[in-house]
Design a protein around this motif. Structure first.
Motif, short mmCIF file in Angstrom:
data_model
loop_
_atom_site.label_atom_id
_atom_site.label_comp_id
_atom_site.label_asym_id
_atom_site.label_seq_id
_atom_site.Cartn_x
_atom_site.Cartn_y
_atom_site.Cartn_z
N ARG A 173 0.81 -1.21 0.00
CA ARG A 173 0.00 0.00 0.00
C ARG A 173 0.85 1.26 0.00
NH1 ARG A 173 -5.30 -1.30 1.47
NH2 ARG A 173 -5.53 -3.42 2.29
N ALA A 174 0.26 2.30 -0.57
CA ALA A 174 0.83 3.64 -0.45
C ALA A 174 0.65 4.12 0.98
CB ALA A 174 0.14 4.59 -1.42
N PRO A 175 1.44 5.10 1.42
CA PRO A 175 1.22 5.67 2.75
C PRO A 175 -0.22 6.17 2.90
CG PRO A 175 3.31 6.41 1.85
CD PRO A 175 2.61 5.67 0.75
N ASP A 176 -0.72 6.14 4.14
CA ASP A 176 -2.13 6.46 4.40
C ASP A 176 -2.54 7.82 3.86
OD1 ASP A 176 -2.42 4.03 5.63
OD2 ASP A 176 -2.35 4.81 7.68
N GLU A 177 -1.72 8.83 4.06
CA GLU A 177 -2.11 10.17 3.61
C GLU A 177 -2.21 10.22 2.09
OE1 GLU A 177 -0.87 14.89 4.12
OE2 GLU A 177 0.35 13.33 5.06
N GLU A 178 -1.26 9.59 1.39
CA GLU A 178 -1.32 9.56 -0.06
C GLU A 178 -2.57 8.80 -0.53
OE1 GLU A 178 2.28 8.24 -1.98
OE2 GLU A 178 3.52 9.09 -0.38
N THR A 179 -2.84 7.68 0.13
CA THR A 179 -4.02 6.89 -0.24
C THR A 179 -5.30 7.69 -0.06
OG1 THR A 179 -2.90 4.83 0.38
CG2 THR A 179 -5.30 4.78 0.29
N HIS A 180 -5.38 8.43 1.02
CA HIS A 180 -6.57 9.25 1.28
C HIS A 180 -6.83 10.20 0.13
CE1 HIS A 180 -9.45 11.81 3.34
NE2 HIS A 180 -8.70 12.85 3.05
N TYR A 181 -5.81 10.92 -0.30
CA TYR A 181 -6.02 11.89 -1.37
C TYR A 181 -6.29 11.21 -2.71
CZ TYR A 181 -4.92 15.66 1.82
OH TYR A 181 -4.95 16.53 2.88
#
Length: 273
Positions: A173-181
């Motif tokens: 997975r991508a980092p959580d913040e990147e995934t959110h956006y």
């Protein structure tokens, strides 16, 4: 109502009925009944058909272009004539720059719906090993994947985006913040394009062990009134409807009360069973 709009009719090459037949479709319908599914839709992979061979450059796709699209369409239409609760769909791989070719391929046939999928990005496979997430840092792999998915939505070619976060298939997975956006940007693009998203149980049987899409992405779609379909992604009759009840329950948890039903690329909402 419960639908399963993602499954593959194609049978073994050595089947006496051929890869596609209404008799084989009846096996899928029988299993759908046992699984509590009201209506199914076939959506075989476009890359198996000779009519699309000129669209592809990737050898893995080209070597599979062996079948006649008319045989597949005729088998599903015969199943319809028998009164079976089936719909005619196709799962089409999105690549930038071939939109006109895809549109020309689709145009002659009476599709009920067309699924748009992203299985390759910049030449890298998404759901094969080694693939996109093995060749690139996870954050970059996710960014590129969702750029392609948003472009697929905007293309106007598709009614539904299938397994919309397939990039998570290996659990990388991508980092959580990147995934959110990425989720927010993608939900915005899907809303603007007025396409549906598929809630798919297939991921439960992949390394990631999760439904597609992530709860955050599905919730963002729900907030934007993006409609849904349900799917097992069955490749054989005994998998029709597999865990679709879990996909429906997940959709209800997020807030969905209806599911999309298609007929000749027109959609309507029915109460989610």
């Amino acid at each position: 109502m419960i639908v399963d709009y993602h499954m593959h009719l194609r049978g073994p090459d050595d089947s006496p009925l051929g890869p596609y037949s209404a008799d084989r479709a009846e096996e899928y319908v029988a299993q759908a009944g046992r699984a509590g599914v009201d209506e199914i839709g076939f959506s075989d992979h476009v890359y198996y058909f000779r009519q699309g061979k000129d669209l592809w450059e990737i050898p893995w796709l080209l070597e599979r272009c062996t079948d006649d699209l008319d045989d597949y369409v005729d088998a599903v239409l015969e199943a319809k004539r028998r009164g079976l609760p089936v719909k005619l769909g196709l799962e089409v791989d999105y690549f930038p720059g071939i939109e006109a070719g895809i549109a020309a391929l689709l145009e002659p046939y009476p599709w009920d719906y067309v699924l748009g999928s992203v299985h390759f990005v910049d030449g890298f496979p998404v759901d094969q090993e080694p693939g996109l997430v093995h060749k690139l840092p996870a954050g970059e792999a996710w960014r590129r994947y969702f750029v392609w998915l948003r472009n697929a939505a905007r293309s106007g070619l598709f009614d539904v985006l299938s397994h919309p976060d397939l990039v998570k298939i290996f659990g990388m997975r991508a980092p959580d913040e990147e995934t959110h956006y990425l989720h927010i940007e993608t939900a915005d693009a899907i809303e603007a394009a007025r396409v549906c998203v598929e809630v798919s149980a297939a991921g439960l049987h992949k390394p990631v062990g999760e439904l597609y899409p992530d709860r955050e992405l599905l919730a963002a779609c729900h907030e934007r009134d993006v409609p849904i379909t349900l799917a097992s992604d069955a490749h054989q009759p005994e998998h029709v409807g597999r865990d679709v009840a879990k996909a429906a329950a997940f959709a209800r948890e997020v807030g969905y009360e209806t599911v999309t039903v298609f007929d000749r690329r027109e959609r309507r909402q029915e109460a989610l069973g």
